[in-house]
Design an enzyme around this catalytic site. Structure first.
Site, PDB file in Angstrom:
ATOM      1  N   SER A 348      44.690  34.363  45.419  1.00  0.00           N
ATOM      2  CA  SER A 348      45.658  35.157  46.153  1.00  0.00           C
ATOM      3  C   SER A 348      46.398  34.275  47.160  1.00  0.00           C
ATOM      4  O   SER A 348      47.001  33.272  46.775  1.00  0.00           O
ATOM      5  CB  SER A 348      44.972  36.358  46.817  1.00  0.00           C
ATOM      6  OG  SER A 348      45.923  37.298  47.245  1.00  0.00           O
ATOM      7  N   ASP A 468      47.072  42.071  36.869  1.00  0.00           N
ATOM      8  CA  ASP A 468      47.253  41.807  38.298  1.00  0.00           C
ATOM      9  C   ASP A 468      48.629  42.307  38.712  1.00  0.00           C
ATOM     10  O   ASP A 468      49.643  41.651  38.481  1.00  0.00           O
ATOM     11  CB  ASP A 468      47.123  40.306  38.574  1.00  0.00           C
ATOM     12  CG  ASP A 468      47.061  39.983  40.062  1.00  0.00           C
ATOM     13  OD1 ASP A 468      47.411  40.871  40.880  1.00  0.00           O
ATOM     14  OD2 ASP A 468      46.663  38.859  40.410  1.00  0.00           O
ATOM     15  N   HIS A 498      43.358  41.481  40.073  1.00  0.00           N
ATOM     16  CA  HIS A 498      43.470  40.430  41.097  1.00  0.00           C
ATOM     17  C   HIS A 498      42.057  39.984  41.464  1.00  0.00           C
ATOM     18  O   HIS A 498      41.544  40.311  42.536  1.00  0.00           O
ATOM     19  CB  HIS A 498      44.208  41.027  42.303  1.00  0.00           C
ATOM     20  CG  HIS A 498      44.749  40.028  43.268  1.00  0.00           C
ATOM     21  ND1 HIS A 498      45.654  39.048  42.915  1.00  0.00           N
ATOM     22  CD2 HIS A 498      44.514  39.849  44.598  1.00  0.00           C
ATOM     23  CE1 HIS A 498      45.966  38.336  43.975  1.00  0.00           C
ATOM     24  NE2 HIS A 498      45.277  38.795  45.002  1.00  0.00           N
TER      25      HIS A 498
END
Length: 757
Positions: A348, A468, A498
């Protein structure tokens, strides 16, 4: 379980024998297979004084235990070898499997019985049912000494460094940026955990603005309501300037001392991939960056000031920047323990910083492992001329992220001294965000790493999920294709959301990264090379395939959308609009069921297809007014088993990252029945229908021809499957929620869907 082995390296026979001997497996090339297997197993059970016992509790076949087999005149067969091998890997004979040949085929077992010594060597490099390779399991149990020195097996570093007696220290790197304009370079706190070693070692660095803590309360207050009217924008061409970075020079002198003075105590959280590498001789560095707790400066989220400060940590590891012992800047310490070679890790925002760092071309950065990282911040908070939210976080924008990550405000003294200036800086950010139009502008241009992708020198490993919708697949797709052609790049493209994938049962991700970093950071000469794309097959559990590319397909499959005109009403009754706004999950469910304001088109799949790249919609469309928001989702529709987006725990705390060190869960994506699966999606402001940088008028009730590319993906469809295309306006999870009374009309006869296959 299925075996998907990418980390194994084929070595010459003499290397195999040498490495086995160093681990106490004194096998002779001239011995017969049965004797060699017994010799191997008696060393394998080194924790037993009486090795007859562990042999007696394993089976050779349904009637004979292994000890009895070795005492007999019976010959070793392929079936007996496989039966024993699976038991060593943690599978229970007559419980997990009965027929070793059938089980071998079902699991995709990578070893073919033949040269027994090479078979046993590969077996040691194969993952067990619980997630460790067999050699890692044995080393964890004490097969070879924990002597704080490097030991290698099959081109991978073994866990022979103590993770108990480590050096834990803190330094403050002098950056080359002054984000708060105070006339002093910003200091960046670096938390270091490194094994004791007489020589120089490489570093695993995680650049994480979250690491020192987050200000969730302030961030929540900064969230936006998504309800509002879609702006009618004035037509114009967006002009941009080349981003500039102003650097500052070091100031003053500092006494050089031998060691850091601040000891690192507990850290908020470590990354388990880093934990895995610590006892294998890699220092772990955690850096939160400018504007975070115990560092100085403003939180500039995503721009090259923030990136430069992280880069300066790599510069310090290579002797090009200073690090002070504390905020007085009176004493400095050198990274004389560092060999100058660095890899970055994290998912991320952490993976985003890896992308940004790579585009600086900094010397010493050998490998980035960018997991679900952003490549252009515009595509995180905006899309095709629209204000959007990251999936799962309606109302988040850049300023709420800034409040979240400006962790200096968690320290009361810093809050008293600096919050007023921070809030003033935040107001400037809000003005530049332009939530009114959703257009690309200089603010976003300054945070677009694709512009500098040509500078990347490091080897690049990406991981990203097809599901995601937070950091959407477009980010990795664009970065993957923007990289220079001469560098090595690799993508693990899984079917999750994610999420991290380093603790999944089905793939030897950790071991593959070990082989890569041992080669690149420790200088071991091997032929190890990851495939360009390692893709998780969506049609079966625990199945991975190697591909040559992500996108770039020469062939396409085209679907006609119909023969009539259909309309999409934008406005909902107040009750439904409020209901969807409260829980966007309800909207998604009803959208997939065909109950929202939408056009639903079912498209039969008449032959096997392998979608790889960006699906494109060519639409003849008109709006009843001078604006229009178009959302699209492509589903595989029909009750069947699909991979789920979030990993489930198969076995709790069974993966050992060292020697009884930081045990973690073994996980995998479940394969369960569902009514549908999202293949891809996308969002478009019809005023930006031809180019992101071109805003055009919409004339009410006038037809427009629109080419609309959806998020890139890799997805396999079989003959007889059904694709469902859903066209609608407001997406209550992602887009602005405009409830004005207008409608879009699509001429389906003049429209089509094209899939790159």
């Amino acid at each position: 379980m299925r075996f998907n082995q990418y980390s194994y390296i084929n070595f010459p026979k003499e290397n195999v024998l040498s490495e086995l001997k160093k681990c106490g497996f004194d096998l002779q090339n001239t011995a017969n297979h049965k004797d060699s297997l017994e010799t191997f197993l008696r060393r394998f059970f080194f924790t037993y004084q009486d090795t007859n016992y562990p042999l007696s509790i394993l089976a050779a076949d349904k009637k004979t235990d292994l000890l009895t087999f070795f005492q007999s005149e019976d010959e070793l067969t392929a079936d007996i070898f496989y039966t024993v091998a699976f038991q060593l890997l943690g599978f229970s004979y007559l419980v997990d499997f009965e027929d070793s040949d059938v089980f071998r085929k079902e699991t995709g077992f990578p070893i073919i019985y033949g040269d027994l010594i090479e078979n046993l060597y590969q077996l040691l490099n194969t993952r067990t049912k619980k997630g460790n390779t067999l050699i890692d399991q044995l080393v964890s149990d004490g097969l070879i000494p924990e002597d704080n020195d490097y030991h290698y097996f099959n081109g991978k570093s073994l866990a022979t460094f103590s993770n108990q007696d480590v050096i834990r220290e803190v330094v403050y790197v002098e950056s080359r940026v002054d984000t708060d304009q105070k006339g002093l370079s910003d200091l960046v706190k670096v938390s270091i955990i490194r094994p004791r070693f007489d020589g120089k070692i490489p570093a695993i660095m995680t650049a994480s603005p979250y690491h020192q803590g987050t200000n969730d309360k302030a961030s929540d207050k900064a969230l936006y309501k998504m309800e509002g009217e879609l702006e009618v924008k004035l037509p114009h061409k967006i002009e941009l300037e080349k981003p500039q970075l102003n650097l500052v020079q070091p100031q003053g002198k500092a006494e050089l001392i031998a060691e850091a003075e601040e000891k690192l105590t507990h850290i908020n959280s470590s990354y388990t991939l880093n934990d895995y590498f610590l006892p294998r001789g890699f220092a772990n560095l955690y850096v939160s960056g400018v504007g975070t707790k115990d560092s100085t400066g403003f939180m500039t989220n995503g721009d090259y000031q923030q990136i430069e400060a992280y880069k300066n940590v790599i510069d310090w590891l290579n002797g090009r920047c200073r690090a002070f012992t504390d905020h007085t800047r009176q004493r400095q310490v050198k990274a004389d323990w560092s060999n100058g070679k660095v890899a970055t890790t994290g998912l991320s925002y952490l993976g985003t910083m890896s992308n940004g760092l790579a585009t600086t071309g900094v010397d010493g950065l050998e490998v980035i492992i960018a997991e679900a990282g952003i490549s252009s911040w515009y595509n995180y908070y905006r899309e095709n001329g629209l204000v959007t939210s990251p999936g799962g976080y309606p109302g988040e924008d850049f300023d709420s992220l800034a409040e979240l990550t400006y962790s200096r405000n968690l320290l009361a003294g810093d809050y008293i001294r600096g919050n007023e200036a921070h809030q003033a800086d935040l107001e400037k950010v809000k003005a530049q965000l332009d939530r009114k139009t959703g257009d690309y502008n200089q603010f976003w241009h300054d945070r677009n790493y694709l512009l500098n992708a040509h500078k990347v020198k490091a080897e690049v490993v990406f991981t990203h999920g097809s599901q995601d919708w937070n950091v959407k697949p477009l980010h990795v797709y664009q970065m993957f294709h923007a990289l220079p052609t001469h560098i090595n790049k690799h993508l693990f493209f899984h079917n999750g959301a994610h999420v991290y994938m380093n603790n999944w049962q089905s793939i030897d991700f950790r071991e593959s990264i070990n082989a890569l970093l041992t080669k690149k950071l420790l200088g071991q000469e091997t032929d190890f090379q990851l495939p360009t794309v390692i893709w998780q097959d969506n049609t079966a559990p625990q199945t991975w395939l190697s591909l040559d590319n992500f996108g770039g397909q020469e062939n396409c499959e085209t679907f006609s959308l119909g023969q009539e005109e259909q309309a999409i009403q934008n406005q909902y009754p107040d009750k439904d609009f409020e209901r969807y706004g409260k829980t966007y999950q309800t909207f998604n469910t009803e959208l997939y069921q065909g109950k929202a304001n939408q056009i639903t088109i079912n498209l039969p799949v008449t032959k096997d297809l392998h979608l790889n790249g960006r699906a494109q919609l060519n639409l003849r469309i008109k709006s009843s007014t001078n604006k229009g928001l178009l959302s699209a989702q492509l589903l595989e529709f029909g009750q069947k088993k699909y991979l789920q987006p979030y990993p489930a725990i198969l076995s709790a705390r069974t993966i050992d990252n060292g020697r009884y060190h930081m045990l973690e869960n073994l996980c995998e994506l479940p394969f369960r029945p569902e009514a549908q699966r999202v293949v891809t999606k996308g969002y478009l402001n019809l005023q930006n229908r031809n180019d992101l940088l071109l805003v055009e008028d919409i004339t009410a009730d006038e037809w427009m021809d629109v080419q609309f590319e959806l998020q890139p993906t890799i997805y396999k469809l079989k003959e007889g499957d059904t694709l469902r295309l859903v066209l609608y306006t407001t997406d209550f999870e992602i887009t602005i929620r405009d409830n004005t009374d207008y409608h879009l009309t699509v001429d389906l006869a003049q429209s089509m869907l094209t899939l790159p296959c």
